[in-house]
Scaffold this motif. Sequence first.
Motif, mmCIF file in Angstrom:
data_model
loop_
_atom_site.group_PDB
_atom_site.id
_atom_site.type_symbol
_atom_site.label_atom_id
_atom_site.label_comp_id
_atom_site.label_asym_id
_atom_site.label_seq_id
_atom_site.Cartn_x
_atom_site.Cartn_y
_atom_site.Cartn_z
ATOM 1 N N LEU A 176 0.835 -1.207 0.000
ATOM 2 C CA LEU A 176 0.000 0.000 0.000
ATOM 3 C C LEU A 176 0.868 1.254 0.000
ATOM 4 O O LEU A 176 0.616 2.204 -0.749
ATOM 5 C CB LEU A 176 -0.934 0.008 1.207
ATOM 6 C CG LEU A 176 -2.114 -0.949 1.173
ATOM 7 C CD1 LEU A 176 -2.812 -0.971 2.528
ATOM 8 C CD2 LEU A 176 -3.083 -0.563 0.079
ATOM 9 N N ALA A 177 1.884 1.264 0.847
ATOM 10 C CA ALA A 177 2.782 2.424 0.916
ATOM 11 C C ALA A 177 3.546 2.594 -0.391
ATOM 12 O O ALA A 177 3.769 3.721 -0.851
ATOM 13 C CB ALA A 177 3.756 2.260 2.081
ATOM 14 N N MET A 178 3.932 1.467 -1.011
ATOM 15 C CA MET A 178 4.677 1.524 -2.268
ATOM 16 C C MET A 178 3.840 2.140 -3.381
ATOM 17 O O MET A 178 4.378 2.707 -4.327
ATOM 18 C CB MET A 178 5.139 0.120 -2.671
ATOM 19 C CG MET A 178 6.254 -0.405 -1.790
ATOM 20 S SD MET A 178 6.456 -2.212 -1.865
ATOM 21 C CE MET A 178 6.576 -2.537 -3.602
ATOM 22 N N GLY A 179 2.530 2.036 -3.263
ATOM 23 C CA GLY A 179 1.662 2.695 -4.233
ATOM 24 C C GLY A 179 1.372 4.138 -3.854
ATOM 25 O O GLY A 179 1.417 5.025 -4.704
ATOM 26 N N ALA A 180 1.103 4.377 -2.574
ATOM 27 C CA ALA A 180 0.642 5.696 -2.133
ATOM 28 C C ALA A 180 1.738 6.768 -2.148
ATOM 29 O O ALA A 180 1.512 7.887 -2.628
ATOM 30 C CB ALA A 180 0.046 5.593 -0.736
ATOM 31 N N LEU A 181 2.899 6.456 -1.605
ATOM 32 C CA LEU A 181 3.917 7.496 -1.448
ATOM 33 C C LEU A 181 4.519 7.954 -2.775
ATOM 34 O O LEU A 181 4.537 9.164 -3.051
ATOM 35 C CB LEU A 181 4.990 7.033 -0.459
ATOM 36 C CG LEU A 181 4.473 6.869 0.980
ATOM 37 C CD1 LEU A 181 5.478 6.123 1.835
ATOM 38 C CD2 LEU A 181 4.142 8.216 1.589
ATOM 39 N N PRO A 182 5.011 7.036 -3.628
ATOM 40 C CA PRO A 182 5.536 7.513 -4.916
ATOM 41 C C PRO A 182 4.469 8.215 -5.760
ATOM 42 O O PRO A 182 4.762 9.186 -6.457
ATOM 43 C CB PRO A 182 6.033 6.232 -5.598
ATOM 44 C CG PRO A 182 6.322 5.294 -4.476
ATOM 45 C CD PRO A 182 5.270 5.607 -3.454
ATOM 46 N N THR A 183 3.223 7.744 -5.670
ATOM 47 C CA THR A 183 2.137 8.397 -6.406
ATOM 48 C C THR A 183 1.944 9.825 -5.915
ATOM 49 O O THR A 183 1.725 10.748 -6.712
ATOM 50 C CB THR A 183 0.832 7.594 -6.280
ATOM 51 O OG1 THR A 183 1.048 6.291 -6.827
ATOM 52 C CG2 THR A 183 -0.320 8.270 -6.986
ATOM 53 N N SER A 184 2.026 10.032 -4.615
ATOM 54 C CA SER A 184 1.905 11.385 -4.066
ATOM 55 C C SER A 184 2.988 12.297 -4.630
ATOM 56 O O SER A 184 2.722 13.454 -4.977
ATOM 57 C CB SER A 184 1.985 11.351 -2.542
ATOM 58 O OG SER A 184 0.919 10.621 -2.010
ATOM 59 N N TRP A 185 4.200 11.803 -4.714
ATOM 60 C CA TRP A 185 5.293 12.609 -5.274
ATOM 61 C C TRP A 185 5.058 12.894 -6.751
ATOM 62 O O TRP A 185 5.361 13.992 -7.231
ATOM 63 C CB TRP A 185 6.641 11.932 -5.060
ATOM 64 C CG TRP A 185 7.129 12.139 -3.661
ATOM 65 C CD1 TRP A 185 7.199 11.217 -2.656
ATOM 66 C CD2 TRP A 185 7.584 13.363 -3.096
ATOM 67 N NE1 TRP A 185 7.663 11.795 -1.509
ATOM 68 C CE2 TRP A 185 7.914 13.109 -1.755
ATOM 69 C CE3 TRP A 185 7.751 14.658 -3.600
ATOM 70 C CZ2 TRP A 185 8.404 14.094 -0.906
ATOM 71 C CZ3 TRP A 185 8.233 15.631 -2.757
ATOM 72 C CH2 TRP A 185 8.555 15.364 -1.430
ATOM 73 N N LYS A 186 4.530 11.911 -7.476
ATOM 74 C CA LYS A 186 4.244 12.153 -8.895
ATOM 75 C C LYS A 186 3.191 13.252 -9.041
ATOM 76 O O LYS A 186 3.269 14.086 -9.925
ATOM 77 C CB LYS A 186 3.751 10.868 -9.569
ATOM 78 C CG LYS A 186 4.844 9.862 -9.810
ATOM 79 C CD LYS A 186 4.285 8.600 -10.440
ATOM 80 C CE LYS A 186 5.357 7.539 -10.542
ATOM 81 N NZ LYS A 186 4.836 6.272 -11.037
ATOM 82 N N LEU A 187 2.216 13.240 -8.139
ATOM 83 C CA LEU A 187 1.163 14.242 -8.210
ATOM 84 C C LEU A 187 1.692 15.653 -7.958
ATOM 85 O O LEU A 187 1.139 16.616 -8.468
ATOM 86 C CB LEU A 187 0.036 13.911 -7.233
ATOM 87 C CG LEU A 187 -0.806 12.687 -7.596
ATOM 88 C CD1 LEU A 187 -1.780 12.365 -6.469
ATOM 89 C CD2 LEU A 187 -1.553 12.908 -8.906
ATOM 90 N N VAL A 188 2.739 15.774 -7.176
ATOM 91 C CA VAL A 188 3.309 17.104 -6.927
ATOM 92 C C VAL A 188 4.458 17.396 -7.882
ATOM 93 O O VAL A 188 5.162 18.385 -7.728
ATOM 94 C CB VAL A 188 3.737 17.296 -5.444
ATOM 95 C CG1 VAL A 188 2.546 17.216 -4.530
ATOM 96 C CG2 VAL A 188 4.841 16.331 -5.054
ATOM 97 N N GLY A 189 4.667 16.514 -8.833
ATOM 98 C CA GLY A 189 5.640 16.783 -9.878
ATOM 99 C C GLY A 189 7.078 16.537 -9.506
ATOM 100 O O GLY A 189 7.988 17.105 -10.099
ATOM 101 N N ARG A 190 7.292 15.641 -8.535
ATOM 102 C CA ARG A 190 8.679 15.378 -8.112
ATOM 103 C C ARG A 190 8.891 13.885 -8.028
ATOM 104 O O ARG A 190 8.189 13.196 -7.312
ATOM 105 C CB ARG A 190 8.927 16.016 -6.749
ATOM 106 C CG ARG A 190 10.243 15.661 -6.133
ATOM 107 C CD ARG A 190 11.371 16.327 -6.859
ATOM 108 N NE ARG A 190 12.644 16.018 -6.229
ATOM 109 C CZ ARG A 190 13.781 16.510 -6.650
ATOM 110 N NH1 ARG A 190 13.835 17.299 -7.662
ATOM 111 N NH2 ARG A 190 14.885 16.191 -6.030
ATOM 112 N N ARG A 191 9.867 13.380 -8.749
ATOM 113 C CA ARG A 191 10.273 11.976 -8.631
ATOM 114 C C ARG A 191 11.766 11.949 -8.373
ATOM 115 O O ARG A 191 12.506 12.715 -8.961
ATOM 116 C CB ARG A 191 9.943 11.211 -9.908
ATOM 117 C CG ARG A 191 8.462 11.026 -10.113
ATOM 118 C CD ARG A 191 8.158 10.494 -11.465
ATOM 119 N NE ARG A 191 8.687 9.142 -11.595
ATOM 120 C CZ ARG A 191 8.645 8.460 -12.741
ATOM 121 N NH1 ARG A 191 8.117 8.971 -13.803
ATOM 122 N NH2 ARG A 191 9.143 7.243 -12.798
ATOM 123 N N GLY A 192 12.177 11.019 -7.455
ATOM 124 C CA GLY A 192 13.607 10.960 -7.143
ATOM 125 C C GLY A 192 14.269 9.751 -7.688
ATOM 126 O O GLY A 192 13.686 8.825 -8.078
#
Length: 197
Positions: free
Chosen positions: A181-197
């Motif tokens: 669940l976290a693996m889906g939620a957290l990176p998706t949140s970053w994608k929504l704010v336009g930031r991927r690391g």
Amino acid sequence: MSTAAAPVRSGAVLADLLPAARHRYAVDTALVVGGAALTGIAAQIAVPVPGSPVPVTGQTFAALLIGTALGARRGFLSLALYALVGMAGMPWFSGGTSGPGGASFGYVLGMLLAATVVGGLARRGGDRSVLRTAGTMAVGSLIIYAVGVPYLALSTGMSMSAAVAAGLVPFLIGDALKAALAMGALPTSWKLVGRRG
């Protein structure tokens, strides 16, 4: 007037993206109190495990998410508030219990440490991709068990092998689901704010 979002600075956690130019203290306080309350609510999602004094709860998932989203300092303060208020008598530990001690209190202490560590990892990009989030959640879970299982053994008089069988093994599948669940939620949140690391 531009509508483009400002770039997210390196070393930020999700909570740092909240607008709070003149009210940072109030926002941080609300985040810390909200994180403690969320952990208390998640602890009420408790499913007994046959043969174990420790139930499956939502609080470990909440603690790890709070740590990654708020960062080390706010994550620590949030879980410290949760622990202190529960020790003072607020019935928001698993199953509506409160007070210091108890077989599962070591997991609460482990969650405090884990939220701090995963918050530090999140500042280093540990929640920006699926693989990094998986590693961050695994580290957090290991910390919770590293404190919780020995505490369980000491508080109940179990041997370490019995404590591992009762306080670790039955929870591994649930932890894998929480990590997913976290693996889906957290990176998706970053994608929504336009930031991927």
